[in-house]
Design an enzyme around this catalytic site. Structure first.
Site, PDB file in Angstrom:
ATOM      1  N   SER A  21       1.088  -1.173  -0.022  1.00  0.00           N
ATOM      2  CA  SER A  21      -0.060  -0.067   0.257  1.00  0.00           C
ATOM      3  C   SER A  21       0.532   0.925  -0.204  1.00  0.00           C
ATOM      4  O   SER A  21       0.450   1.727  -0.138  1.00  0.00           O
ATOM      5  CB  SER A  21      -0.948   0.224   1.200  1.00  0.00           C
ATOM      6  OG  SER A  21      -0.378   0.024   2.401  1.00  0.00           O
ATOM      7  N   ASP A  52       1.598   0.372   8.379  1.00  0.00           N
ATOM      8  CA  ASP A  52       2.731  -0.325   8.196  1.00  0.00           C
ATOM      9  C   ASP A  52       3.635  -0.073   6.793  1.00  0.00           C
ATOM     10  O   ASP A  52       3.138   0.250   5.963  1.00  0.00           O
ATOM     11  CB  ASP A  52       2.884  -1.516   9.001  1.00  0.00           C
ATOM     12  CG  ASP A  52       1.973  -2.392   7.455  1.00  0.00           C
ATOM     13  OD1 ASP A  52       1.308  -1.915   6.663  1.00  0.00           O
ATOM     14  OD2 ASP A  52       2.509  -4.360   8.160  1.00  0.00           O
ATOM     15  N   ASP A  95       5.702  -2.367   3.866  1.00  0.00           N
ATOM     16  CA  ASP A  95       6.147  -3.464   3.086  1.00  0.00           C
ATOM     17  C   ASP A  95       7.706  -3.187   2.444  1.00  0.00           C
ATOM     18  O   ASP A  95       7.312  -2.408   1.749  1.00  0.00           O
ATOM     19  CB  ASP A  95       5.829  -3.919   2.725  1.00  0.00           C
ATOM     20  CG  ASP A  95       3.889  -4.245   3.725  1.00  0.00           C
ATOM     21  OD1 ASP A  95       4.325  -5.402   4.211  1.00  0.00           O
ATOM     22  OD2 ASP A  95       2.673  -3.941   2.708  1.00  0.00           O
ATOM     23  N   ASP A 116       7.741  -4.096   7.635  1.00  0.00           N
ATOM     24  CA  ASP A 116       7.467  -5.423   7.262  1.00  0.00           C
ATOM     25  C   ASP A 116       8.644  -5.855   6.571  1.00  0.00           C
ATOM     26  O   ASP A 116       8.644  -5.300   5.478  1.00  0.00           O
ATOM     27  CB  ASP A 116       6.692  -6.134   7.346  1.00  0.00           C
ATOM     28  CG  ASP A 116       5.902  -6.562   8.266  1.00  0.00           C
ATOM     29  OD1 ASP A 116       6.139  -6.008   9.127  1.00  0.00           O
ATOM     30  OD2 ASP A 116       4.416  -7.013   7.583  1.00  0.00           O
ATOM     31  N   LYS A 141     -10.627  -0.020  -0.555  1.00  0.00           N
ATOM     32  CA  LYS A 141     -10.066  -0.421   0.840  1.00  0.00           C
ATOM     33  C   LYS A 141     -10.705   0.186   1.606  1.00  0.00           C
ATOM     34  O   LYS A 141     -10.883  -1.148   2.692  1.00  0.00           O
ATOM     35  CB  LYS A 141      -9.152  -0.327   0.339  1.00  0.00           C
ATOM     36  CG  LYS A 141      -8.084  -1.356  -0.383  1.00  0.00           C
ATOM     37  CD  LYS A 141      -6.322  -0.180  -0.419  1.00  0.00           C
ATOM     38  CE  LYS A 141      -5.674  -1.119   0.942  1.00  0.00           C
ATOM     39  NZ  LYS A 141      -4.038  -0.425   0.500  1.00  0.00           N
ATOM     40  N   TYR A 187     -12.055  -7.715   3.758  1.00  0.00           N
ATOM     41  CA  TYR A 187     -10.966  -7.162   3.691  1.00  0.00           C
ATOM     42  C   TYR A 187     -10.314  -8.151   4.645  1.00  0.00           C
ATOM     43  O   TYR A 187      -9.515  -7.988   5.361  1.00  0.00           O
ATOM     44  CB  TYR A 187     -10.446  -5.985   4.241  1.00  0.00           C
ATOM     45  CG  TYR A 187      -9.038  -5.393   3.118  1.00  0.00           C
ATOM     46  CD1 TYR A 187      -8.517  -4.982   2.583  1.00  0.00           C
ATOM     47  CD2 TYR A 187      -7.748  -5.531   3.956  1.00  0.00           C
ATOM     48  CE1 TYR A 187      -8.095  -4.307   1.913  1.00  0.00           C
ATOM     49  CE2 TYR A 187      -7.268  -5.572   3.545  1.00  0.00           C
ATOM     50  CZ  TYR A 187      -6.469  -4.547   3.187  1.00  0.00           C
ATOM     51  OH  TYR A 187      -5.280  -3.888   2.632  1.00  0.00           O
TER      52      TYR A 187
END
Length: 741
Positions: free
Chosen positions: A101, A112, A114, A166, A227, A236
């Site tokens: 995202s 968070d 990625d 992450d 979303k 979701y």
């Protein structure tokens, strides 16, 4: 004249250029009213924190810059430790890439990041999880550091200056990593192991999606809206069998390809139009799959028989192409298609000026929608153990959904992605408890006054799977337990606070009143007034925790209000039995799967308390239903199609010839937008769900653990791994239901 001719040719070339595997449905440009509706959509989303301010965005950039410098320092240190020449050490490089995202530009406040750490060929994965992990440990601003080396995509999770990250790892078969490295080049995958390919896949897919949409800003705004809608509606979650972020992004990208010039408000409406009519399991493709000499496995139902069983394929655009929705089940697809249809009805009203965008973002009435629920409880004795345990249990809930779907008496098993804290009064041994709720619709059995249903095997095989994996990855610890209980809607107040149930009830009543005059009133769907047509005979008992393996059976303290109710109702008895308990004499075991005809007599609930006789796997197996060749064919009637999946359980395979068609034929129906019509079979309109359940509700399988020995395996277990038995006491209980007409 020549200038006009050149302009005409240029316009023609623009019209001929299109994104995706088909030409657009409409090239219409937005009107002034479309921009007004788009601004109203933005205003409706703002209260939900979907937009970050400039300060927060800059903070993320600073954190990523620090992390990128850390990676370069670490790779330089590793290079020196491996005796590389100083000239090489100075140029080895290293880089952090983002994906998900954040890379798409649709992350929300507090979300968070990625990220991918790309290293040169001499840096091993073991270096990443050892020396880099240690470097992070001693870095200021790093909190909650943990490594998940055994995951499908191995990852290090941590919080850096308040931003959750992450971080996955990939090493490329090159000597240096430059700052302008392009990961979209397929040659970067050469000579890599499968875990590096998986790690790279996130970045490659994200970048490819952005390259395949005609207008990135419009795409981002539309995706933010979709979303948010999916999260609000409880659909979701890739882990639980719904769609994850990348899948929603690809659906929105496909919509943008079909309406390349539309405004975001129009695209949201077209999104619901397209995918409420989509003929699943035809795949959603953003581009023609490309051939490659790397010979990596790709999604192709013509070649891979297992791919033919995917119910809702959405194919990633980057090589190697994969289905991002392989977790989707019959139930989750049914729920999502119904939500698409409701979204279409609501956006129709919005664009007609009859409603506003807030109606689209209203949460569902999950706790008023069904008559029957299964409560799944995971508990542990410490907070640390509970976090681990809940993560594993949640990742396997889709196994339970699949087991229930295969039960010929269950039409739909709908899991609510939200977990809730459990009542500690029910779990005196464990202070940390989480609960999930699954709404159940039972199939109506014709020509039978009542039918017995046993869910023991379905749930026990699920708990066996969870404990097997926990044992094999060295997670299983003392106090980790799973329990499952059947309850009716009227009993939910024993598990959830009144404000949650009352809040949902108010919303559901307003939803029903608003939809009573519209197209949604025709749904034979999941609304509670359609679920039951029979008398209520279930006097289900309150939640009881299983007894300890070393203590005599004692009932737990009941929640307030239960003592009075139990004066008139028999309490459930929880029997602790070994796996090989023989069938008790004089007590009947319901046969699951047997054909029910008019000769079947009603089975009344026991007048007195009885010990369950169906224990663990000692259940008479269900007779498998005959295969239906129509299985896996497209379902366009939403909830009314559930009955088609009842007679044949779990053969979700599209026809072979259907899968061998040319890819460009897949979306032929898209061009026929004006001819889309909904149809309902008469027999489906008459269909009603089942009611009442007789007998007692009680917890199902619970395992009280006492582990001392660790298994050496570092990989996720195979399904053939044995269920731990030597040092774990298994408490097996049964759930037996009687459905009455």
């Amino acid at each position: 004249m020549k200038e006009m001719s050149a302009n005409t040719m240029l316009d023609s070339q623009r019209q001929q250029k299109h994104y995706g595997i088909t030409s657009p449905i409409s090239l219409a440009c937005p009107k002034e009213i479309d921009h007004i509706y788009t601004q109203k959509l933005i205003d409706a989303m703002k209260p939900f924190g979907v937009f970050e301010d400039e300060e927060e965005l800059n903070h993320r950039l600073v954190v990523l810059g620090k992390l990128n410098n850390l990676v370069k320092e670490w790779i330089s240190d590793v290079s020196e430790s491996k005796n590389l020449p100083p000239s090489v050490v100075a140029t080895v490089g290293g880089k952090i890439f983002t994906f998900g995202s954040y890379r798409l530009g649709v992350h929300t406040k507090g979300a968070d990041i990625d990220a991918l750490c790309v290293a040169p060929r001499h840096v091993e994965r073991s270096d990443f999880f050892q020396s880099f992990f240690e470097k992070l440990k001693h870095q200021d601003g790093i909190r909650n550091l943990r490594a998940v080396e055994d995951a499908f995509v191995p990852v290090i999770k941590f919080e850096f200056d308040g931003i959750e990250i992450d971080l996955v790892f990939a090493r490329l078969a090159i000597q240096t990593i430059s700052d302008n490295l392009d990961l979209r080049d397929d040659s970067r995958l050469r000579s890599l192991d499968i875990r590096c390919i998986r790690s790279l896949n996130g970045c490659r897919v994200t970048d490819e999606i952005l390259h395949l949409v005609p207008n990135k800003e419009t795409f981002r705004l539309t995706l933010r809206a979709v979303k948010l809608w999916a999260k609000r509606r409880g659909i979701y979650s890739n882990m639980l069998g719904f769609l994850g972020g990348v899948s929603w992004a690809m659906l929105v990208a496909r919509t943008c390809q079909l309406y390349p010039n539309a405004a975001a408000s129009t695209l949201v409406h077209k999104f619901f139009l397209v995918f409420s009519k989509w003929e699943w399991p035809n795949p959603v493709l953003l581009k023609q799959p490309e051939e490659s000499s790397l010979n990596l496995p790709v999604w192709d139902p013509r070649v891979n028989p297992s791919d033919r069983y995917h119910l809702m394929p959405i194919i990633t655009p980057a090589y190697p192409q994969q289905n991002s929705t392989y977790n989707v089940s019959t139930s989750t697809r049914t729920v999502m298609v119904e939500e698409f249809k409701q979204g279409l009805a609501v956006t129709d009203e919005i664009l007609q000026g009859k409603s506003d965008w807030s109606k689209l973002l209203e949460p569902p009435n999950f706790f008023q929608k069904y008559r029957h629920y299964i409560v799944l409880t995971a508990s542990a004795s410490t907070e640390e153990n509970h976090l681990e345990w809940v993560g594993l249990v949640e990742s396997k809930i889709r196994v339970l959904v699949g087991n229930l779907e295969r039960n010929e008496f269950i039409t739909l098993a709908h899991v609510n992605p939200q977990s809730f804290p459990g009542n500690k009064e029910h779990h005196k041994d464990n202070n940390y408890v989480s609960m999930w709720f699954l709404g159940i619709i039972f199939r109506r059995v014709e020509n039978a006054e009542s039918v017995n249903i046993d869910l023991t095997y379905d749930i026990q095989s699920f708990t066996d799977t969870v404990y097997r994996q926990a044992n094999n990855i060295n997670m299983l610890k003392e106090g980790m337990k799973i329990e499952a209980t059947h309850v009716k809607k009227k009993q939910l107040h024993h598990y959830l606070p009144a404000e949650i149930l009352q809040k949902k009830k108010k919303q559901s009543l307003s939803d029903v009143s608003r939809s009573s005059g519209g197209p949604q009133s025709k749904r034979s769907s999941l609304d509670s007034n359609c679920l039951d047509s029979s008398r209520d005979t279930d006097n289900g008992t309150p939640f009881n925790s299983p007894v300890s393996a070393n203590k005599p059976s004692k009932p737990d303290v009941l929640p307030s209000g239960e003592t009075e109710r139990n004066n008139t109702e028999p309490a459930a008895v929880i029997a602790e039995k070994p796996l090989s308990v023989p069938q008790a004499q004089g007590l009947s075991i319901p046969v699951i799967g047997a054909k029910v005809d008019s000769a079947v007599k009603a089975v009344s609930p026991p007048a007195v308390c009885t010990i369950p006789t169906v224990v663990g796997r000692n259940v008479i197996p269900r007779i498998p239903a005959p295969h239906n060749p129509a299985q896996g064919q497209p379902h366009l009637n939403g909830m009314s199609n559930i009955t088609k999946n009842v007679a044949h359980k779990r053969s979700h395979s599209p026809s072979v010839d259907g899968s061998s068609k040319r890819l460009k034929e897949i979306e032929k129906f898209i061009r026929l937008e004006s001819t889309f019509k909904e149809s309902r079979a008469p027999e489906d309109r008459k269909r009603k769900a089942m009611d009442a359940i007789g007998g007692e509700c009680m917890p199902i399988p619970t395992i009280d653990t006492s582990r001392k020995k660790r298994l050496p395996s570092k990989e996720l277990p195979d399904s053939s791994s044995p269920v731990p038995a030597n040092n774990i006491r298994v408490i097996k209980n049964s759930i037996r239901l009687t459905l009455n007409r």
